[in-house]
Design an enzyme around this catalytic site. Structure first.
Site, PDB file in Angstrom:
ATOM      1  N   SER A  89       0.873  -1.179   0.000  1.00  0.00           N
ATOM      2  CA  SER A  89       0.000   0.000   0.000  1.00  0.00           C
ATOM      3  C   SER A  89       0.902   1.219   0.000  1.00  0.00           C
ATOM      4  O   SER A  89       2.088   1.110   0.368  1.00  0.00           O
ATOM      5  CB  SER A  89      -0.849  -0.034   1.285  1.00  0.00           C
ATOM      6  OG  SER A  89      -1.471   1.203   1.514  1.00  0.00           O
TER       7      SER A  89
ATOM      8  N   TYR B 188      -1.666  -0.860  10.574  1.00  0.00           N
ATOM      9  CA  TYR B 188      -1.821  -1.193   9.143  1.00  0.00           C
ATOM     10  C   TYR B 188      -0.547  -0.817   8.382  1.00  0.00           C
ATOM     11  O   TYR B 188      -0.031  -1.611   7.585  1.00  0.00           O
ATOM     12  CB  TYR B 188      -3.039  -0.464   8.566  1.00  0.00           C
ATOM     13  CG  TYR B 188      -3.295  -0.733   7.096  1.00  0.00           C
ATOM     14  CD1 TYR B 188      -3.893  -1.921   6.676  1.00  0.00           C
ATOM     15  CD2 TYR B 188      -2.952   0.201   6.120  1.00  0.00           C
ATOM     16  CE1 TYR B 188      -4.131  -2.163   5.324  1.00  0.00           C
ATOM     17  CE2 TYR B 188      -3.181  -0.035   4.769  1.00  0.00           C
ATOM     18  CZ  TYR B 188      -3.782  -1.219   4.379  1.00  0.00           C
ATOM     19  OH  TYR B 188      -4.019  -1.456   3.041  1.00  0.00           O
TER      20      TYR B 188
HETATM   21  N1  LIG Z   1      -8.775  -0.469  -1.263  1.00  0.00           N
HETATM   22  C1  LIG Z   1      -7.745   0.327  -1.002  1.00  0.00           C
HETATM   23  O1  LIG Z   1      -7.872   1.555  -0.949  1.00  0.00           O
HETATM   24  C2  LIG Z   1      -6.369  -0.266  -0.775  1.00  0.00           C
HETATM   25  C3  LIG Z   1      -5.282   0.605  -0.725  1.00  0.00           C
HETATM   26  C4  LIG Z   1      -4.012   0.073  -0.505  1.00  0.00           C
HETATM   27  C5  LIG Z   1      -3.838  -1.284  -0.348  1.00  0.00           C
HETATM   28  N2  LIG Z   1      -4.917  -2.117  -0.400  1.00  0.00           N
HETATM   29  C6  LIG Z   1      -4.691  -3.542  -0.194  1.00  0.00           C
HETATM   30  O2  LIG Z   1      -5.153  -4.264  -1.325  1.00  0.00           O
HETATM   31  C7  LIG Z   1      -5.690  -5.533  -0.924  1.00  0.00           C
HETATM   32  C8  LIG Z   1      -7.099  -5.695  -1.441  1.00  0.00           C
HETATM   33  O3  LIG Z   1      -7.877  -4.627  -0.988  1.00  0.00           O
HETATM   34  P1  LIG Z   1      -9.422  -4.462  -1.363  1.00  0.00           P
HETATM   35  O4  LIG Z   1      -9.771  -3.052  -1.069  1.00  0.00           O
HETATM   36  O5  LIG Z   1      -9.667  -5.008  -2.710  1.00  0.00           O
HETATM   37  O6  LIG Z   1     -10.076  -5.398  -0.237  1.00  0.00           O
HETATM   38  P2  LIG Z   1     -11.615  -5.852  -0.075  1.00  0.00           P
HETATM   39  O7  LIG Z   1     -11.986  -5.568   1.345  1.00  0.00           O
HETATM   40  O8  LIG Z   1     -12.462  -5.295  -1.147  1.00  0.00           O
HETATM   41  O9  LIG Z   1     -11.506  -7.430  -0.289  1.00  0.00           O
HETATM   42  C9  LIG Z   1     -10.735  -8.215   0.572  1.00  0.00           C
HETATM   43  C10 LIG Z   1     -11.162  -9.650   0.413  1.00  0.00           C
HETATM   44  O10 LIG Z   1     -10.332 -10.430   1.308  1.00  0.00           O
HETATM   45  C11 LIG Z   1     -11.157 -11.432   1.915  1.00  0.00           C
HETATM   46  N3  LIG Z   1     -10.559 -11.846   3.174  1.00  0.00           N
HETATM   47  C12 LIG Z   1     -10.581 -11.184   4.360  1.00  0.00           C
HETATM   48  N4  LIG Z   1      -9.996 -11.933   5.306  1.00  0.00           N
HETATM   49  C13 LIG Z   1      -9.596 -13.076   4.713  1.00  0.00           C
HETATM   50  C14 LIG Z   1      -8.931 -14.247   5.187  1.00  0.00           C
HETATM   51  N5  LIG Z   1      -8.580 -14.368   6.481  1.00  0.00           N
HETATM   52  N6  LIG Z   1      -8.679 -15.254   4.316  1.00  0.00           N
HETATM   53  C15 LIG Z   1      -9.054 -15.147   3.018  1.00  0.00           C
HETATM   54  N7  LIG Z   1      -9.692 -14.078   2.526  1.00  0.00           N
HETATM   55  C16 LIG Z   1      -9.961 -13.048   3.356  1.00  0.00           C
HETATM   56  C17 LIG Z   1     -12.497 -10.715   2.121  1.00  0.00           C
HETATM   57  O11 LIG Z   1     -13.543 -11.649   2.319  1.00  0.00           O
HETATM   58  C18 LIG Z   1     -12.613  -9.924   0.825  1.00  0.00           C
HETATM   59  O12 LIG Z   1     -13.272 -10.660  -0.172  1.00  0.00           O
HETATM   60  C19 LIG Z   1      -5.585  -5.556   0.611  1.00  0.00           C
HETATM   61  O13 LIG Z   1      -4.421  -6.235   0.985  1.00  0.00           O
HETATM   62  C20 LIG Z   1      -5.462  -4.086   0.977  1.00  0.00           C
HETATM   63  O14 LIG Z   1      -4.787  -3.897   2.195  1.00  0.00           O
HETATM   64  C21 LIG Z   1      -6.173  -1.635  -0.617  1.00  0.00           C
END
Ligand SMILES: NC(=O)c1ccc[n+]([C@@H]2O[C@H](COP(=O)([O-])OP(=O)(O)OC[C@H]3O[C@@H](n4cnc5c(N)ncnc54)[C@H](O)[C@@H]3O)[C@@H](O)[C@H]2O)c1
Length: 322
Positions: free
Chosen positions: A195, A208
């Site tokens: 991130s 985080y």
């Molecule tokens: N959305 C953002 O703004 C953003 C920014 C920077 C980094 N990220 C990173 O990108 C990645 C994806 O983010 P996103 O926004 O698409 O997330 P999201 O919340 O839309 O989806 C996350 C998915 O992970 C699954 N999950 C949660 N716990 C789990 C577990 N223990 N085992 C298996 N699956 C599990 C959830 O059910 C969900 O389907 C994450 O690692 C997040 O930290 C996101």
């Protein structure tokens, strides 16, 4: 040439590897050879940057954790459109089913598995099932993650432990489960979702940020470890992604002063950038892409307080939510 020397220190014991002194001539030759290799790699890097090639991923088995929602789902759709076989892994069966149906509707190839990636035994069992039912995974996307967003003193022990178990250990268990077959075949690609919070500190996100810096660290260390391995493992590639704010609902209260400069990215657009980066075998990519240069060539070079002045001006981040 090296020799081993055993030493006792305090209550412990260590083995020290001592490199025998080189002759001046062999050192000069080695230094010249290092210079040649260095310039060769720099030129190769510049050529690849100017004229990137995209690898064909038809028939590759791509496992994505957290594919039941957000960027994971968007990646699943796009990998399948490119002819890859997608293995969709999520703790949430409803979200996973939805992704499965969406890919099937487009006539893509997809398998789904329910798994909590914080559970090491479950991850090892998953690896056995995937190997038996689908085949050898060649692209592993460690995407699942959570983001509690509150001042550090308000975050509970339970949520911090879960955060680290998922955002850090989940990555490690998946690597331990799927790396061995990549090593055997000298073929594979590991993708990790860090991130912008893994490149700079942000308020309300202390644990985080720690977990996302850790993702970056473990990817760098993994690349170093495989590079040092005497076997040729150059067929295994690494990509770390650093998104800022992507519109998946993960960041519930984004705070953005200049929406045109720091826009919230659509998850589909983010997935396009991730897949493009995997196909070009880029090692580090931010979303939006320009933030990489901002971070590396501006933020890291100026004094901390000067960076804070610009951070205050842009006033962008995630507000606390419960
Ligand atoms: N959305 C953002 O703004 C953003 C920014 C920077 C980094 N990220 C990173 O990108 C990645 C994806 O983010 P996103 O926004 O698409 O997330 P999201 O919340 O839309 O989806 C996350 C998915 O992970 C699954 N999950 C949660 N716990 C789990 C577990 N223990 N085992 C298996 N699956 C599990 C959830 O059910 C969900 O389907 C994450 O690692 C997040 O930290 C996101």
């Amino acid at each position: 040439m090296c020799e081993l020397q055993n030493e006792i220190f305090g209550s412990g014991h260590r083995t020290v590897t001592i490199v025998a002194e080189d002759t001046i001539i062999s050192l000069v030759f080695e230094f010249l050879w290092t210079l040649i290799r260095f310039h060769y790699e720099v030129v190769k890097g510049i050529i690849r940057w100017l004229f990137p090639t995209e690898k064909d991923i038809t028939g590759e088995i791509v496992l994505i954790t957290g594919a039941g929602h957000g960027m994971g789902r968007e990646m699943a759709l796009r990998f399948a459109r490119l002819g890859a076989i997608v293995v969709s892994v999520d703790i949430n069966p409803a979200g996973n089913e939805e992704t499965y149906k969406m890919v099937k509707e487009e006539k893509g190839r997809i398998y789904k598995f329910e798994c909590d990636v914080t559970d090491r035994a479950a991850v090892m069992a998953l690896a056995q099932r995937v190997k038996k039912d689908v085949g050898e995974v060649s692209i592993l996307v460690n995407n699942a993650g959570i983001m509690p967003c509150n001042p550090i003193l308000q975050q509970t022990e339970k949520e911090i432990r879960l955060l680290n178990d998922l955002n850090i250990n989940g990555n490690i268990w998946m690597i331990q489960a799927f790396l061995p077959s990549m090593i055997e075949r000298n073929h594979g690609h590991i993708v990790a979702m860090s991130s912008m919070a893994g490149l700079m500190g942000l308020g309300n996100l202390v644990p985080y940020c720690g977990s996302k810096y850790a993702v970056r660290g473990l990817m760098d260390a993994l690349a170093a470890e495989l590079h040092e391995d005497p076997r040729d493992l150059s067929g295994i590639k690494f990509t770390t992604i650093f998104p800022y704010i992507v519109d998946t609902g993960l960041c519930k209260k984004p705070r953005i002063r200049f929406q045109k400069v720091m826009k919230i990215v659509d998850p589909g657009e983010a997935a396009d950038i991730i897949i493009d980066s995997v196909r070009k075998e880029l090692m580090e990519v931010t979303i939006p892409k320009d933030l990489h240069y901002m971070n590396r060539y501006v933020y890291r070079l100026i004094p901390y307080n000067a960076a804070c002045v610009w951070q205050d001006f842009f006033n962008t981040g995630c507000d606390a939510h419960n």
